[in-house]
Design a protein around this motif. Structure first.
Motif, mmCIF file in Angstrom:
data_model
loop_
_atom_site.group_PDB
_atom_site.id
_atom_site.type_symbol
_atom_site.label_atom_id
_atom_site.label_comp_id
_atom_site.label_asym_id
_atom_site.label_seq_id
_atom_site.Cartn_x
_atom_site.Cartn_y
_atom_site.Cartn_z
ATOM 1 N N SER A 78 30.751 77.126 13.620
ATOM 2 C CA SER A 78 29.446 77.545 14.151
ATOM 3 C C SER A 78 29.300 77.023 15.577
ATOM 4 C CB SER A 78 28.305 77.009 13.289
ATOM 5 O OG SER A 78 27.052 77.303 13.895
ATOM 6 N N GLN A 112 27.048 77.558 17.779
ATOM 7 C CA GLN A 112 25.667 77.153 18.093
ATOM 8 C C GLN A 112 25.384 75.733 17.626
ATOM 9 O OE1 GLN A 112 24.451 80.875 15.948
ATOM 10 N NE2 GLN A 112 22.765 80.811 17.413
ATOM 11 N N TYR A 115 18.304 71.404 13.225
ATOM 12 C CA TYR A 115 18.790 72.708 13.661
ATOM 13 C C TYR A 115 19.655 73.380 12.590
ATOM 14 C CZ TYR A 115 20.525 76.275 16.879
ATOM 15 O OH TYR A 115 20.824 77.477 17.491
ATOM 16 N N TYR A 128 17.440 74.984 10.043
ATOM 17 C CA TYR A 128 16.866 76.201 10.626
ATOM 18 C C TYR A 128 17.879 77.359 10.552
ATOM 19 C CZ TYR A 128 15.435 79.448 14.321
ATOM 20 O OH TYR A 128 15.104 80.581 15.034
ATOM 21 N N LEU A 129 19.156 77.077 10.840
ATOM 22 C CA LEU A 129 20.188 78.122 10.800
ATOM 23 C C LEU A 129 20.459 78.596 9.378
ATOM 24 C CD1 LEU A 129 22.780 76.755 13.431
ATOM 25 C CD2 LEU A 129 21.122 78.611 13.732
ATOM 26 N N ASN A 156 17.666 80.921 8.441
ATOM 27 C CA ASN A 156 17.827 82.214 9.113
ATOM 28 C C ASN A 156 19.053 82.979 8.635
ATOM 29 O OD1 ASN A 156 15.539 81.831 10.601
ATOM 30 N ND2 ASN A 156 16.600 81.201 12.485
ATOM 31 N N GLY A 157 19.870 82.321 7.790
ATOM 32 C CA GLY A 157 21.064 82.987 7.282
ATOM 33 C C GLY A 157 22.225 83.007 8.256
ATOM 34 N N THR A 158 22.137 82.187 9.338
ATOM 35 C CA THR A 158 23.215 82.158 10.331
ATOM 36 C C THR A 158 24.449 81.430 9.801
ATOM 37 O OG1 THR A 158 21.545 82.124 12.083
ATOM 38 C CG2 THR A 158 23.803 81.541 12.717
ATOM 39 N N ILE A 159 24.210 80.353 9.045
ATOM 40 C CA ILE A 159 25.318 79.623 8.424
ATOM 41 C C ILE A 159 25.014 79.456 6.945
ATOM 42 C CG2 ILE A 159 25.911 78.351 10.553
ATOM 43 C CD1 ILE A 159 24.523 75.879 9.297
ATOM 44 N N ASP A 160 26.053 79.152 6.156
ATOM 45 C CA ASP A 160 25.848 78.922 4.727
ATOM 46 C C ASP A 160 25.797 77.422 4.450
ATOM 47 O OD1 ASP A 160 28.601 78.006 4.620
ATOM 48 O OD2 ASP A 160 29.203 80.125 4.578
#
Length: 607
Positions: free
Chosen positions: A185, A187, A290, A293-294, A297-301
């Motif tokens: 990731s 980010q 953070y 938060y990710l 939002n489904g950005t990471i598992d």
């Protein structure tokens, strides 16, 4: 660089040992690479094994978090696959066993590596110091030399034992973690690593100050060792003048300064770890905030979040150790500067590359307009010209500082003339190999040095290949056998440091035996009978004749009985030759020698 030492006794003045240490230089990577050259002998044997073992254990530490996050959480837990979990547990156990083996091998071989490198470095430094000229030792105390060979090299032990491999391990782990996090990731990885530039900036500001502190530690250690060496060697003088308390007070001042520099250096060095731990705390806060938060939002598992959690703890660990490693490098650089200062020192009396061998000599010595100065302010010899024929006994007479010992030092080539030349059998000493010169010259000094060991070993020092029978014969010739046989173990009697169990006369007799055993062509007696009482001197007069027979001898003495039989007597004054001739010739000329002899007889009459 001067350091003020507390003195509680104003009447006790001491020489302050100073060292020129450049504290404002940048970190010298060239010098560090030079230090690492001592790893070369082990670059194909011990070092690769240690590196491979380190890579195995490091790889395990990097693989396990990924397996837990990607396989255990994202697949096995998500799908409730118990069999996969069991297989994973077994696999991770095998990996940890492999890591244990790797760590065991790494620790074993880095210790082998470190101890061998320290052994080689100390041997190299000692061998180099052994070959340096007398002028090097004139300007340094024994204690300051000892601290380089012992303390400064010991300071490098941690660097070679653990530091280098740990540095490779931490750099490998740090780079690997950064790559893995950026792949998982970008980010989140950039967010948790935002503190690194700030940490780097602050730590850079601390480096110069910490390095200066460790250099101060080295200076104070050298001063402490020098004072200890001086105090122990001069303990009899200290006690005879009742200065034990004053000496202790001065030592307290030196010791306090040493304690203060250590305390300052360790306090500054200790600032690194809390600073890194604070950075770790900031990184963890950013990860939780953070990262959560990710996930929302489904950005990471969740598995990726868990991997980040593992690696964040592992990420700051190598950074913390690298901070400590930098302190270790600062200490190593401070020590290596002082070690290489000695290694870069070249003998003032240098041997030419094409120096010729001196297979054998007759003992013909010539001084051709020789001028010599120990320093720029004082000339010790003023264009001296003299000749000593083979087998001739030459006595050097004069007041203290007239140049007698300087002539002896030049014959041994402990120093080179400032002008002119010293020749043996027509060969300029600067054109001949040093070992060839000194193996054919024996010196007997007033202050005889006796090494710790047996009587037999001390005499054999003159010729290490001599048999026991030859050693005993040499002792008999000079009259030493009589007192040796009275000792508890005879020739196998262990003498203490500097031969303290022997009287001054007995030590001098051993030095005569040592010189005779060496079978030199040239022998120098520098006040060699000054420490011997009259009765003992009478016993060795016959031995001296045997010792000097057939040899060119240079005799520096004040006693008339020692020099009156000399073939040639040279009277010196302020580095110049006043008179020369036999005893009878000089007495008949009523010059300086005549007055020296008369004054000696007058002193004897007054006793």
């Amino acid at each position: 660089m001067a350091t003020t030492t507390k003195e509680k006794s104003p009447h006790l003045k001491r020489f302050h040992y100073t060292l020129d240490v450049a504290v404002d230089k940048p970190f010298n990577w060239k010098q560090m690479l030079r230090l690492l050259q001592f790893l070369k002998p082990y670059a194909k044997t011990v070092l690769p094994i240690a590196v491979i073992a380190m890579l195995v254990s490091t790889a395990v530490r990097l693989i396990v978090p990924v397996l837990i996050g990607r396989v255990a959480i994202n697949i096995a837990v998500a799908n409730q696959d118990v069999n996969l979990l069991i297989e994973l547990v077994i696999g991770i156990s095998i990996l940890y066993l492999l890591s244990y083996i790797g760590n065991t091998v790494r620790i074993k071989y880095v210790n082998i590596l470190g101890q061998n490198v320290i052994y080689d470095l100390r041997k190299h430094l000692f061998s180099h110091v052994q070959r340096l000229s007398n002028r090097f030792f004139d300007n340094r105390s024994a204690g300051s030399i000892i601290v380089r060979i012992m303390n400064d090299i010991n300071s490098l032990q941690e660097l070679f034992t653990n530091g280098i491999i740990n540095l490779l391990m931490d750099v490998t782990m740090l780079i690997s973690i950064i790559v893995i996090l950026l792949v998982l990731s970008p980010q989140l990885a950039l967010a948790v690593m935002v503190i690194i530039p700030i940490m780097f900036y602050i730590s850079t500001k601390l480096r110069k100050n910490i390095r200066k502190s460790w250099q101060d530690v080295r200076i104070q250690q050298s001063r402490l060792n020098s004072h200890l060496n001086e105090s122990i060697q001069g303990i009899r003088i200290t006690q005879s003048f009742g200065q034990e308390r004053a000496n202790t007070e001065y030592f307290d001042g030196v010791n306090t300064d040493n304690f203060g520099t250590w305390r300052t250096a360790t306090r500054k060095s200790a600032m690194f770890r809390p600073f890194v731990e604070m950075s770790n705390a900031f990184g963890t806060v950013i990860l939780v905030a953070y990262g959560s938060y990710l996930i929302i939002n489904g950005t990471i598992d969740v598995g990726t979040f868990v991997i980040f959690g593992f690696f964040i703890g592992m990420f700051w660990e190598p950074i913390s150790r690298l901070g400590q490693m930098y302190n270790q490098l600062l200490m190593a650089m401070s020590a290596s500067e002082r070690i290489f200062e000695f290694l870069d020192e070249q003998p003032n009396v240098a041997e030419k590359e094409n120096a010729k061998h001196l297979e054998d000599i007759k003992g013909h010595i010539e001084f051709d307009r020789v001028q010599f100065s120990y320093d720029e302010d004082r000339i010790a010899l003023h264009e001296i010209s003299l000749e000593m024929k083979p087998g001739e006994a030459v006595a050097l007479v004069g007041h203290t500082g007239s140049g007698k010992s300087t002539i002896a030092n030049l014959i041994n080539r402990f120093y080179d003339p400032t002008k002119g030349s010293v020749k043996i059998d027509g060969n300029d000493l600067r054109d001949v190999k040093l070992d060839d010169i000194r193996q054919r010259i024996s010196v007997v000094l007033q202050d005889t040095f006796i090494f710790s060991g047996t009587i037999m070993e001390n005499i054999r020092f003159g010729r290490p290949t001599a048999s026991d029978e030859e050693v005993i014969e040499a002792a008999k010739v000079v009259g030493a056998d009589e007192f040796i046989q009275r000792l508890s173990d005879g020739y196998q009697t262990e003498v203490e440091e500097r031969g303290n169990i022997l009287s001054a006369g007995e030590r001098q007799l051993l030095s005569f035996a040592r010189a005779l055993l060496a079978d030199p062509k040239i022998i120098i007696l520098d006040e060699a009978t000054a420490s011997i009482d009259t009765e003992t001197e009478m016993k060795i007069q016959h031995a001296l004749k045997r010792l000097l027979k057939g040899r060119t001898s240079i005799i520096i003495a004040h006693r008339l009985s020692t020099i009156r039989e000399a073939d040639q007597i040279i009277v010196l004054e302020n580095g110049k030759i006043l008179e020369r001739g036999s005893h009878e010739e000089l007495m008949n000329s009523h010059g300086e020698y005549y007055h020296l002899v008369k004054s000696q007889f007058q002193m004897l009459d007054q006793l």
